[in-house]
Scaffold this motif. Structure first.
Motif, short mmCIF file in Angstrom:
data_model
loop_
_atom_site.label_atom_id
_atom_site.label_comp_id
_atom_site.label_asym_id
_atom_site.label_seq_id
_atom_site.Cartn_x
_atom_site.Cartn_y
_atom_site.Cartn_z
N ALA A 138 11.63 8.88 5.27
CA ALA A 138 11.70 7.53 5.81
C ALA A 138 10.94 7.36 7.12
N TYR A 139 10.81 6.09 7.49
CA TYR A 139 10.22 5.68 8.77
C TYR A 139 11.19 4.68 9.39
N ASP A 140 11.58 4.94 10.61
CA ASP A 140 12.50 4.06 11.32
C ASP A 140 11.75 3.35 12.44
N PHE A 141 11.83 2.02 12.44
CA PHE A 141 11.19 1.20 13.47
C PHE A 141 12.21 0.98 14.58
N ASP A 142 11.88 1.46 15.77
CA ASP A 142 12.81 1.41 16.89
C ASP A 142 12.22 0.55 18.00
N SER A 143 12.91 -0.53 18.33
CA SER A 143 12.39 -1.42 19.37
C SER A 143 12.78 -0.94 20.75
N SER A 144 12.00 -1.34 21.73
CA SER A 144 12.23 -0.96 23.11
C SER A 144 13.42 -1.73 23.68
N SER A 145 14.17 -1.08 24.56
CA SER A 145 15.27 -1.79 25.22
C SER A 145 14.75 -2.72 26.30
N TYR A 146 13.46 -2.60 26.65
CA TYR A 146 12.87 -3.43 27.70
C TYR A 146 12.15 -4.66 27.17
N SER A 147 11.71 -4.59 25.91
CA SER A 147 10.95 -5.71 25.34
C SER A 147 11.22 -5.81 23.85
N ASP A 207 0.81 -1.22 0.00
CA ASP A 207 0.00 0.00 0.00
C ASP A 207 0.84 1.27 0.00
N MET A 208 2.15 1.13 -0.16
CA MET A 208 3.04 2.30 -0.16
C MET A 208 3.95 2.26 -1.38
N PRO A 209 3.40 2.54 -2.57
CA PRO A 209 4.22 2.49 -3.79
C PRO A 209 5.40 3.45 -3.71
N GLY A 210 6.55 2.99 -4.20
CA GLY A 210 7.76 3.80 -4.18
C GLY A 210 8.61 3.57 -2.95
N TYR A 211 8.07 2.91 -1.95
CA TYR A 211 8.84 2.66 -0.73
C TYR A 211 9.57 1.33 -0.80
N ARG A 212 10.73 1.31 -0.15
CA ARG A 212 11.56 0.11 -0.01
C ARG A 212 11.86 -0.06 1.47
N VAL A 213 12.30 -1.25 1.83
CA VAL A 213 12.68 -1.49 3.22
C VAL A 213 14.07 -2.10 3.26
N ARG A 214 14.86 -1.63 4.19
CA ARG A 214 16.19 -2.19 4.45
C ARG A 214 16.40 -2.17 5.94
N ARG A 215 16.49 -3.37 6.49
CA ARG A 215 16.61 -3.54 7.95
C ARG A 215 15.44 -2.84 8.63
N SER A 216 15.68 -1.89 9.51
CA SER A 216 14.56 -1.26 10.24
C SER A 216 14.10 0.05 9.59
N LEU A 217 14.56 0.32 8.37
CA LEU A 217 14.25 1.58 7.70
C LEU A 217 13.35 1.37 6.49
N LEU A 218 12.23 2.06 6.49
CA LEU A 218 11.31 2.08 5.36
C LEU A 218 11.51 3.44 4.70
N VAL A 221 7.54 4.07 15.87
CA VAL A 221 7.97 4.41 14.52
C VAL A 221 8.27 5.91 14.44
N GLN A 222 9.49 6.22 14.01
CA GLN A 222 9.94 7.61 13.83
C GLN A 222 9.79 7.97 12.36
N ALA A 223 8.96 8.97 12.07
CA ALA A 223 8.84 9.48 10.70
C ALA A 223 9.77 10.67 10.58
N PHE A 224 10.60 10.69 9.55
CA PHE A 224 11.57 11.78 9.43
C PHE A 224 12.00 11.98 7.98
N CYS A 225 12.59 13.14 7.73
CA CYS A 225 13.26 13.37 6.47
C CYS A 225 14.65 13.88 6.78
N GLN A 226 15.54 13.70 5.84
CA GLN A 226 16.92 14.16 6.02
C GLN A 226 17.41 14.73 4.69
#
Length: 199
Positions: free
Chosen positions: A49-58, A27-38, A64-69
């Protein structure tokens, strides 16, 4: 299958790739995924991009962090200064999901819904330097931060707003000089910006 809960592997790397390919990329044409980065391709002026960040507790909890650079800022690492976490972007608290206790398909459906409602439009607008500069105040609440000022100055240069860029670099110099803790990354950022200003 309905009610499926993921177990084991932390929400990063290969697990994110698997989840993104199954639930998001169709459902997200043009997007790719590599490791934790969409991320969106083709890359031009900015990384969106969107970065999936897991908790250090679980291992099952993630945010999910949405950002541009802007890719014209010469750094070799990801800078999360221009964006925010899903939930926060929508005006509420950041949203953490737990694949150990929540249904996987429901979780990923909500991730997609929040990407579309909270982040997609603003990230699309940052595709060009003009759009990035327009969105910059919304993307970062730290308007006197070194990363903010450096990106703003370089964007102003690209847009042939040289006088504005010089003013921004002067502000960057003031910020770095008055900071009591001169971190090496701040000094390097300052040197880079001043080399550009002299060019």
């Amino acid at each position: 299958c309905p009610g499926h809960r993921s177990e084991g592997e932390p929400v990063k790397g290969r697990r994110v790739e698997t989840l993104a390919r199954k639930y998001l990329l169709p459902d997200m044409p043009g997007y790719r995924v590599r490791r934790s980065l969409l991320y969106f391709e083709p890359l031009c002026w900015t990384l969106r991009a969107y970065d999936f960040d897991s908790s250090s507790y679980s291992a099952d909890r993630f945010v999910v962090q949405a950002f541009c650079q802007p890719l014209y800022v010469p750094v070799e690492y990801l800078v999360f200064s221009f964006g925010d976490r899903l939930g926060t972007l929508g005006g509420g608290p950041e949203r953490w999901w737990d694949l150990g206790s929540e249904d996987e398909s429901a979780v990923m459906a909500e991730v997609l819904l929040r990407i579309r409602s909270e982040a997609e439009a603003v990230l699309e607008e940052t595709e060009t330097p003009e759009g990035f500069l327009r969105c910059l105040p919304r993307l970062s609440s730290y308007h006197t931060g070194p990363h903010y000022l450096e990106a703003k100055a370089y964007t102003e240069i690209l847009l042939d707003r040289v006088a504005d860029a010089r003013t921004t670099i002067q502000e960057l110099n003031r910020v770095v000089e008055r900071d009591r803790d001169k971190y090496e990354w701040m000094l390097e950022l300052q040197r880079r910006a001043n080399r550009v200003a002299r060019a």
